[in-house]
Design a protein around this motif. Structure first.
Motif, PDB file in Angstrom:
ATOM      1  N   GLU A 113       0.833  -1.196   0.000  1.00  0.00           N
ATOM      2  CA  GLU A 113       0.000   0.000   0.000  1.00  0.00           C
ATOM      3  C   GLU A 113       0.872   1.252   0.000  1.00  0.00           C
ATOM      4  OE1 GLU A 113      -3.229  -0.166  -0.333  1.00  0.00           O
ATOM      5  OE2 GLU A 113      -3.183  -2.356  -0.241  1.00  0.00           O
ATOM      6  N   ALA A 114       0.338   2.317  -0.549  1.00  0.00           N
ATOM      7  CA  ALA A 114       1.100   3.571  -0.596  1.00  0.00           C
ATOM      8  C   ALA A 114       1.476   4.060   0.797  1.00  0.00           C
ATOM      9  CB  ALA A 114       0.293   4.635  -1.332  1.00  0.00           C
ATOM     10  N   GLU A 115       0.611   3.806   1.782  1.00  0.00           N
ATOM     11  CA  GLU A 115       0.873   4.253   3.147  1.00  0.00           C
ATOM     12  C   GLU A 115       2.044   3.517   3.792  1.00  0.00           C
ATOM     13  OE1 GLU A 115      -2.078   3.239   1.978  1.00  0.00           O
ATOM     14  OE2 GLU A 115      -3.029   5.231   1.751  1.00  0.00           O
ATOM     15  N   GLU A 116       2.535   2.467   3.145  1.00  0.00           N
ATOM     16  CA  GLU A 116       3.608   1.666   3.732  1.00  0.00           C
ATOM     17  C   GLU A 116       5.003   2.084   3.267  1.00  0.00           C
ATOM     18  OE1 GLU A 116       1.650  -2.643   4.635  1.00  0.00           O
ATOM     19  OE2 GLU A 116       1.905  -2.154   2.503  1.00  0.00           O
ATOM     20  N   TYR A 117       5.101   3.143   2.478  1.00  0.00           N
ATOM     21  CA  TYR A 117       6.419   3.598   2.050  1.00  0.00           C
ATOM     22  C   TYR A 117       7.376   3.839   3.226  1.00  0.00           C
ATOM     23  CZ  TYR A 117       5.967   4.131  -3.031  1.00  0.00           C
ATOM     24  OH  TYR A 117       5.854   3.879  -4.383  1.00  0.00           O
ATOM     25  N   LEU A 207       4.325   8.319  -8.771  1.00  0.00           N
ATOM     26  CA  LEU A 207       5.250   9.320  -9.295  1.00  0.00           C
ATOM     27  C   LEU A 207       4.703  10.725  -9.145  1.00  0.00           C
ATOM     28  CD1 LEU A 207       6.484   7.632 -12.614  1.00  0.00           C
ATOM     29  CD2 LEU A 207       7.451   7.458 -10.319  1.00  0.00           C
ATOM     30  N   ARG A 208       3.392  10.865  -9.161  1.00  0.00           N
ATOM     31  CA  ARG A 208       2.763  12.179  -8.995  1.00  0.00           C
ATOM     32  C   ARG A 208       2.359  12.435  -7.542  1.00  0.00           C
ATOM     33  NH1 ARG A 208       1.685  14.893 -13.844  1.00  0.00           N
ATOM     34  NH2 ARG A 208       2.728  13.747 -15.511  1.00  0.00           N
ATOM     35  N   ARG A 209       1.907  11.407  -6.861  1.00  0.00           N
ATOM     36  CA  ARG A 209       1.361  11.600  -5.519  1.00  0.00           C
ATOM     37  C   ARG A 209       2.409  11.490  -4.418  1.00  0.00           C
ATOM     38  NH1 ARG A 209      -3.948   7.645  -6.316  1.00  0.00           N
ATOM     39  NH2 ARG A 209      -5.014   8.936  -7.874  1.00  0.00           N
ATOM     40  N   TYR A 210       3.417  10.631  -4.625  1.00  0.00           N
ATOM     41  CA  TYR A 210       4.429  10.394  -3.582  1.00  0.00           C
ATOM     42  C   TYR A 210       5.833  10.410  -4.190  1.00  0.00           C
ATOM     43  CZ  TYR A 210       0.164   8.437  -1.523  1.00  0.00           C
ATOM     44  OH  TYR A 210      -1.124   8.247  -1.087  1.00  0.00           O
ATOM     45  N   PRO A 211       6.205  11.457  -4.899  1.00  0.00           N
ATOM     46  CA  PRO A 211       7.487  11.424  -5.622  1.00  0.00           C
ATOM     47  C   PRO A 211       8.705  11.261  -4.709  1.00  0.00           C
ATOM     48  CG  PRO A 211       6.564  13.635  -5.614  1.00  0.00           C
ATOM     49  CD  PRO A 211       5.488  12.728  -5.111  1.00  0.00           C
ATOM     50  N   GLU A 212       8.711  11.944  -3.568  1.00  0.00           N
ATOM     51  CA  GLU A 212       9.878  11.847  -2.685  1.00  0.00           C
ATOM     52  C   GLU A 212       9.969  10.468  -2.048  1.00  0.00           C
ATOM     53  OE1 GLU A 212      12.079  14.136  -3.017  1.00  0.00           O
ATOM     54  OE2 GLU A 212      10.607  15.100  -4.335  1.00  0.00           O
ATOM     55  N   GLU A 213       8.818   9.890  -1.742  1.00  0.00           N
ATOM     56  CA  GLU A 213       8.821   8.534  -1.177  1.00  0.00           C
ATOM     57  C   GLU A 213       9.372   7.518  -2.189  1.00  0.00           C
ATOM     58  OE1 GLU A 213       6.436  10.692  -0.927  1.00  0.00           O
ATOM     59  OE2 GLU A 213       5.721  10.784   1.160  1.00  0.00           O
ATOM     60  N   VAL A 214       9.014   7.705  -3.452  1.00  0.00           N
ATOM     61  CA  VAL A 214       9.532   6.806  -4.481  1.00  0.00           C
ATOM     62  C   VAL A 214      11.058   6.910  -4.560  1.00  0.00           C
ATOM     63  CG1 VAL A 214       9.602   6.342  -6.964  1.00  0.00           C
ATOM     64  CG2 VAL A 214       7.413   6.778  -5.832  1.00  0.00           C
ATOM     65  N   CYS A 215      11.581   8.130  -4.562  1.00  0.00           N
ATOM     66  CA  CYS A 215      13.035   8.312  -4.620  1.00  0.00           C
ATOM     67  C   CYS A 215      13.717   7.686  -3.400  1.00  0.00           C
ATOM     68  CB  CYS A 215      13.375   9.799  -4.706  1.00  0.00           C
ATOM     69  SG  CYS A 215      12.953  10.570  -6.284  1.00  0.00           S
ATOM     70  N   SER A 216      13.140   7.921  -2.233  1.00  0.00           N
ATOM     71  CA  SER A 216      13.726   7.378  -1.006  1.00  0.00           C
ATOM     72  C   SER A 216      13.655   5.847  -0.983  1.00  0.00           C
ATOM     73  CB  SER A 216      13.013   7.953   0.222  1.00  0.00           C
ATOM     74  OG  SER A 216      13.213   9.347   0.311  1.00  0.00           O
ATOM     75  N   ALA A 217      12.569   5.287  -1.509  1.00  0.00           N
ATOM     76  CA  ALA A 217      12.439   3.829  -1.556  1.00  0.00           C
ATOM     77  C   ALA A 217      13.489   3.224  -2.481  1.00  0.00           C
ATOM     78  CB  ALA A 217      11.038   3.447  -2.017  1.00  0.00           C
ATOM     79  N   CYS A 218      13.742   3.854  -3.621  1.00  0.00           N
ATOM     80  CA  CYS A 218      14.771   3.353  -4.533  1.00  0.00           C
ATOM     81  C   CYS A 218      16.147   3.387  -3.863  1.00  0.00           C
ATOM     82  CB  CYS A 218      14.781   4.171  -5.815  1.00  0.00           C
ATOM     83  SG  CYS A 218      13.342   3.907  -6.885  1.00  0.00           S
ATOM     84  N   GLU A 219      16.422   4.447  -3.127  1.00  0.00           N
ATOM     85  CA  GLU A 219      17.696   4.541  -2.407  1.00  0.00           C
ATOM     86  C   GLU A 219      17.799   3.464  -1.336  1.00  0.00           C
ATOM     87  OE1 GLU A 219      17.718   8.508  -0.987  1.00  0.00           O
ATOM     88  OE2 GLU A 219      17.998   9.417  -2.973  1.00  0.00           O
ATOM     89  N   ALA A 220      16.680   3.183  -0.661  1.00  0.00           N
ATOM     90  CA  ALA A 220      16.685   2.154   0.379  1.00  0.00           C
ATOM     91  C   ALA A 220      16.868   0.756  -0.217  1.00  0.00           C
ATOM     92  CB  ALA A 220      15.383   2.220   1.174  1.00  0.00           C
ATOM     93  N   LEU A 221      16.358   0.541  -1.424  1.00  0.00           N
ATOM     94  CA  LEU A 221      16.464  -0.772  -2.066  1.00  0.00           C
ATOM     95  C   LEU A 221      17.815  -1.005  -2.731  1.00  0.00           C
ATOM     96  CD1 LEU A 221      12.909  -0.929  -3.666  1.00  0.00           C
ATOM     97  CD2 LEU A 221      13.778  -2.485  -1.906  1.00  0.00           C
ATOM     98  N   LEU A 222      18.591   0.055  -2.935  1.00  0.00           N
ATOM     99  CA  LEU A 222      19.869  -0.069  -3.631  1.00  0.00           C
ATOM    100  C   LEU A 222      20.815  -1.086  -2.980  1.00  0.00           C
ATOM    101  CD1 LEU A 222      21.911   0.773  -5.807  1.00  0.00           C
ATOM    102  CD2 LEU A 222      22.494   2.757  -4.367  1.00  0.00           C
TER     103      LEU A 222
END
Length: 393
Positions: A113-117, A207-222
Motif C-alpha cells: 500500500e502507498a501508506e507503507e512507504y 510518481l505524482r502523488r508520492y514522488p519523494e517517497e519513491v526516490c527514497s524507496a529506490c535509495e533504500a532498495l539499492l
C-alpha cells in the motif's frame, strides 16, 4: 568441443572488447518455453520435470550452432511454488493456474500500500520478508512453526533446482561448446519497487502523488539490489560472464521522470558492481532513442557492458556509444514469424552495415523467443546463415 568453444570465445570476447573478430557473432536468446515447444514438451513439463528442460535445451543446441547464447530462464521451479502455497500472484503456474502449454504469464499486482512507504524505507529487508512474502505465498501466512516448515521445504527444493541447473549448464558447455554470456541477474531499484512491490499501475500514480517517497524507496532498495546481484553471480567478481539485467520500466517514464526516479540508483548500482570488477549485459527494453546520451555516463571500462537493445536507431547508437560499449539486438523478432527469406537477410545486412564496422556488435533479436509459434526455427537458421554471409570482416 574445446576447440569450438575456444573459437567462439575468441570471436565474442574480441567483439565485447570493441575489437574486430573474424565475423559478427550471432547470439541465440532461448526462453524455456521456446525450447520446450521446439522439443515437443509443455511448460508444465519443464516446470516440474527439470530433466525435460535439459533435454529441450540440448535439442536446440544440437541443431543450432550459436556463437553465444543467453538461456533466459523459463523453467521456473514449480515444486518450490507448490511448497509456498502456489499463489505467486505475479506469475501463473502452468497446469494449475494456466493451461499446461501456456507460456509464462505476468499479472500486474500491487503487494504494498502507498501508506507503507515509510516502513519499506526504514528497513526494506524486514518489510519484504515479514509483509510482502506472506502476501504473495499462502504457506507463509500461518504461525511461526508453519512458516519455518514452508521456508525450509521451499529452500531445499530451490537448492535442488539450482543444483540441477548448474549441472545442465556445464553439460551444455561440454557437449556443444556452448558459450553462455550471463551468470546471475540484477534488478534496478526502481524496477524492484515497481515490478515486485507496487505494480505497474500504482507506481505510475505514486510518481505524482508520492514522488519523494519513491526516490527514497529506490535509495533504500539499492543495497539489496547490490547484494542480490553478487549472491546470484556467486564466486569472485569477474567481467565475463556478465550479470544480466533487464531495464523494464525506464522508457515508460519519459526523459524527465527517468532522470529523477530511475537513473540515479540504476547508475549507482552499475557503479558499485563495475568498480568491484563485474560486467553487465543490460537489456534495454522499449525505445531508447531519447535516452542514449544518458548511457554515455554509465560507469565501467571498455568491455564491461554489453548493451542489448529492443528498439533503437542502431546507426546513432553506434555513433554515440560505439567507443564505450558493445552493442547487440534490434533485429525484429516479427520477421522470424512473418518475414520472407529476403526480408530477413536484408534486415540483418542493414544492421551489420550500421553497427558492425570495426567490431563491437553482436547480432540478435530485439525480444526473447517465447514460443515456436512466434519464432519459427527454420527462420532462425535463415538469420544465422545471413549473419555468416554478410558479417565477415
Amino acid at each position: 568441443m574445446a576447440k569450438k568453444y575456444a573459437e567462439k570465445l575468441d570471436r565474442v570476447t574480441k567483439t565485447i572488447n570493441l575489437e574486430q573478430p573474424d565475423r559478427v557473432p550471432f547470439m541465440g536468446i532461448i526462453i524455456g518455453s521456446w525450447a520446450a515447444g521446439y522439443a515437443g514438451y509443455t511448460m508444465k513439463d519443464i516446470f516440474f520435470d527439470y530433466t525435460k528442460y535439459d533435454l529441450a535445451v540440448n535439442q536446440v543446441l544440437q541443431n543450432f550452432d550459436f556463437d553465444c547464447v543467453r538461456i533466459a530462464g523459463g523453467a521456473r521451479p514449480g515444486p518450490v511454488f507448490q511448497a509456498l502455497g502456489e499463489s505467486a500472484k505475479g506469475f501463473t503456474t502452468p497446469g494449475s493456474q494456466s493451461p499446461d502449454d501456456s507460456i509464462l504469464q505476468y499479472v500486474d499486482v500491487s503487494y504494498m500500500e502507498a501508506e507503507e512507504y515509510p516502513e519499506l524505507i526504514k528497513d526494506p529487508f524486514a518489510f519484504i520478508f515479514e509483509k510482502i512474502l506472506p502476501r504473495k505465498y499462502p504457506a507463509l501466512r500461518g504461525n511461526a512453526p508453519q512458516q519455518a516448515i514452508a521456508l525450509a521445504k521451499s529452500g531445499m527444493l530451490y537448492t535442488k533446482f539450482g543444483s540441477a541447473m548448474r549441472g545442465f549448464t556445464q553439460g551444455w558447455l561440454n557437449n556443444y561448446g556452448n558459450l553462455s554470456l550471463t551468470r546471475g541477474s540484477a534488478r534496478a531499484p526502481f524496477d524492484m519497487l515497481a515490478d515486485f512491490l507496487r505494480g505497474f499501475k500504482d507506481i505510475m500514480y505514486d510518481l505524482r502523488r508520492y514522488p519523494e517517497e519513491v526516490c527514497s524507496a529506490c535509495e533504500a532498495l539499492l543495497p539489496l539490489a547490490i547484494k542480490g546481484a553478487k549472491h546470484s553471480f556467486g564466486g569472485p567478481p569477474q567481467k565475463f560472464p556478465f550479470i544480466y539485467m533487464t531495464l523494464h520500466l525506464a522508457t515508460y517514464l519519459g526523459p524527465r521522470s527517468f532522470e529523477k526516479f530511475y537513473w540515479p540508483t540504476f547508475k549507482a548500482l552499475i557503479q558499485a558492481l563495475t568498480d568491484e570488477g563485474y560486467g553487465f549485459l543490460l537489456f534495454f527494453q522499449g525505445n531508447w532513442n531519447a535516452y542514449l546520451d544518458y548511457l554515455t555516463d554509465l560507469p565501467g571500462d571498455k568491455g564491461q557492458i554489453l548493451a542489448l537493445f529492443e528498439t533503437v536507431d542502431m546507426k546513432r547508437a553506434k555513433q554515440v556509444l560505439g567507443k564505450k560499449m558493445c552493442l547487440a539486438g534490434n533485429f525484429s523478432t516479427e520477421l522470424l514469424l512473418f518475414g520472407s527469406s529476403n526480408e530477413i537477410e536484408a534486415h540483418a545486412k542493414s544492421l551489420i552495415d550500421d553497427a558492425a564496422p570495426g567490431g563491437g556488435y553482436i547480432l540478435t533479436t530485439d525480444k526473447s523467443w517465447l514460443s515456436v509459434q512466434d519464432v519459427k526455427p527454420e527462420k532462425v537458421q535463415i538469420l544465422m546463415d545471413a549473419v555468416r554471409r554478410y558479417g565477415v570482416y
